[in-house]
Design a protein around this motif. Structure first.
Motif, mmCIF file in Angstrom:
data_model
loop_
_atom_site.group_PDB
_atom_site.id
_atom_site.type_symbol
_atom_site.label_atom_id
_atom_site.label_comp_id
_atom_site.label_asym_id
_atom_site.label_seq_id
_atom_site.Cartn_x
_atom_site.Cartn_y
_atom_site.Cartn_z
ATOM 1 N N ALA A 7 40.600 29.011 33.066
ATOM 2 C CA ALA A 7 41.033 29.637 34.417
ATOM 3 C C ALA A 7 41.998 30.886 34.208
ATOM 4 N N GLU A 8 42.904 30.643 33.143
ATOM 5 C CA GLU A 8 43.714 31.970 32.862
ATOM 6 C C GLU A 8 42.886 33.084 32.336
ATOM 7 N N ALA A 9 41.656 32.926 31.596
ATOM 8 C CA ALA A 9 40.895 34.156 31.362
ATOM 9 C C ALA A 9 40.295 34.684 32.543
ATOM 10 N N LYS A 10 39.773 33.913 33.508
ATOM 11 C CA LYS A 10 39.189 34.406 34.884
ATOM 12 C C LYS A 10 40.377 35.258 35.553
ATOM 13 N N GLY A 11 41.524 34.398 35.567
ATOM 14 C CA GLY A 11 42.655 35.007 36.289
ATOM 15 C C GLY A 11 43.061 36.481 35.753
ATOM 16 N N GLN A 13 40.939 38.419 34.033
ATOM 17 C CA GLN A 13 40.281 39.415 34.497
ATOM 18 C C GLN A 13 40.179 39.982 36.029
ATOM 19 N N ALA A 14 40.565 39.128 36.888
ATOM 20 C CA ALA A 14 40.664 39.533 38.226
ATOM 21 C C ALA A 14 41.804 40.287 38.655
ATOM 22 N N LYS A 15 42.965 40.040 37.890
ATOM 23 C CA LYS A 15 44.089 40.743 38.053
ATOM 24 C C LYS A 15 44.053 42.104 37.421
ATOM 25 N N GLY A 16 43.051 42.137 36.250
ATOM 26 C CA GLY A 16 42.848 43.479 35.659
ATOM 27 C C GLY A 16 42.009 44.281 36.575
ATOM 28 N N LYS A 17 40.894 43.575 37.367
ATOM 29 C CA LYS A 17 40.252 44.447 38.215
ATOM 30 C C LYS A 17 41.167 45.038 39.533
ATOM 31 N N LEU A 18 41.885 43.910 39.751
ATOM 32 C CA LEU A 18 42.509 44.585 40.796
ATOM 33 C C LEU A 18 43.582 45.837 40.671
ATOM 34 N N LYS A 19 44.052 45.676 39.404
ATOM 35 C CA LYS A 19 44.964 46.738 39.057
ATOM 36 C C LYS A 19 44.110 48.176 38.754
ATOM 37 N N GLY A 35 44.727 48.081 34.019
ATOM 38 C CA GLY A 35 43.799 47.123 34.442
ATOM 39 C C GLY A 35 42.619 47.019 33.496
ATOM 40 N N ARG A 36 42.277 48.033 33.014
ATOM 41 C CA ARG A 36 40.991 47.853 31.994
ATOM 42 C C ARG A 36 41.459 47.099 30.830
ATOM 43 N N ALA A 37 42.674 47.067 30.459
ATOM 44 C CA ALA A 37 43.053 46.693 29.070
ATOM 45 C C ALA A 37 43.344 44.989 29.657
ATOM 46 N N GLU A 38 43.701 44.725 30.799
ATOM 47 C CA GLU A 38 43.948 43.266 31.134
ATOM 48 C C GLU A 38 42.583 42.536 31.258
ATOM 49 N N GLY A 42 41.313 39.407 28.894
ATOM 50 C CA GLY A 42 40.734 38.123 29.589
ATOM 51 C C GLY A 42 39.276 38.024 28.992
ATOM 52 N N ASP A 43 38.248 38.908 28.915
ATOM 53 C CA ASP A 43 37.121 38.817 28.229
ATOM 54 C C ASP A 43 37.132 38.384 26.787
ATOM 55 N N ALA A 44 38.165 38.873 25.935
ATOM 56 C CA ALA A 44 38.328 38.371 24.572
ATOM 57 C C ALA A 44 38.655 36.831 24.768
ATOM 58 N N ARG A 45 39.803 36.639 25.632
ATOM 59 C CA ARG A 45 40.029 35.167 25.567
ATOM 60 C C ARG A 45 38.875 34.220 25.884
ATOM 61 N N GLU A 46 38.093 34.606 26.749
ATOM 62 C CA GLU A 46 36.865 33.773 27.300
ATOM 63 C C GLU A 46 35.954 33.889 26.045
#
Length: 57
Positions: A7-11, A13-19, A35-38, A42-46
């Motif tokens: 859930a943290e990883a998906k969060g 990713q979503a937050k980064g996409k919004l930014k 946003g891209r970095a965030e 998330g991708d790396a954590r997943e």
């Protein structure tokens, strides 16, 4: 992968996409880059959690 970490990883990713989207709409390059970095974080954590799961079983 534990549900909480997934859930943290998906969060992230979503937050980064919004930014990233907000940065593009406002033509704010710094916000777009954040946003891209965030998303990448998330991708790396997943990916890390998937590798851990692979070796658990």
């Amino acid at each position: 992968m534990s549900g909480e970490q997934k859930a943290e990883a998906k969060g992230e990713q979503a937050k980064g996409k919004l930014k990233e989207t907000a940065g593009r709409l406002t033509e704010n390059e710094r916000l777009t880059a954040e946003g891209r970095a965030e998303q990448a974080k998330g991708d790396a954590r997943e990916a890390k959690e998937k590798v851990k799961d692979t070796f658990k079983h």
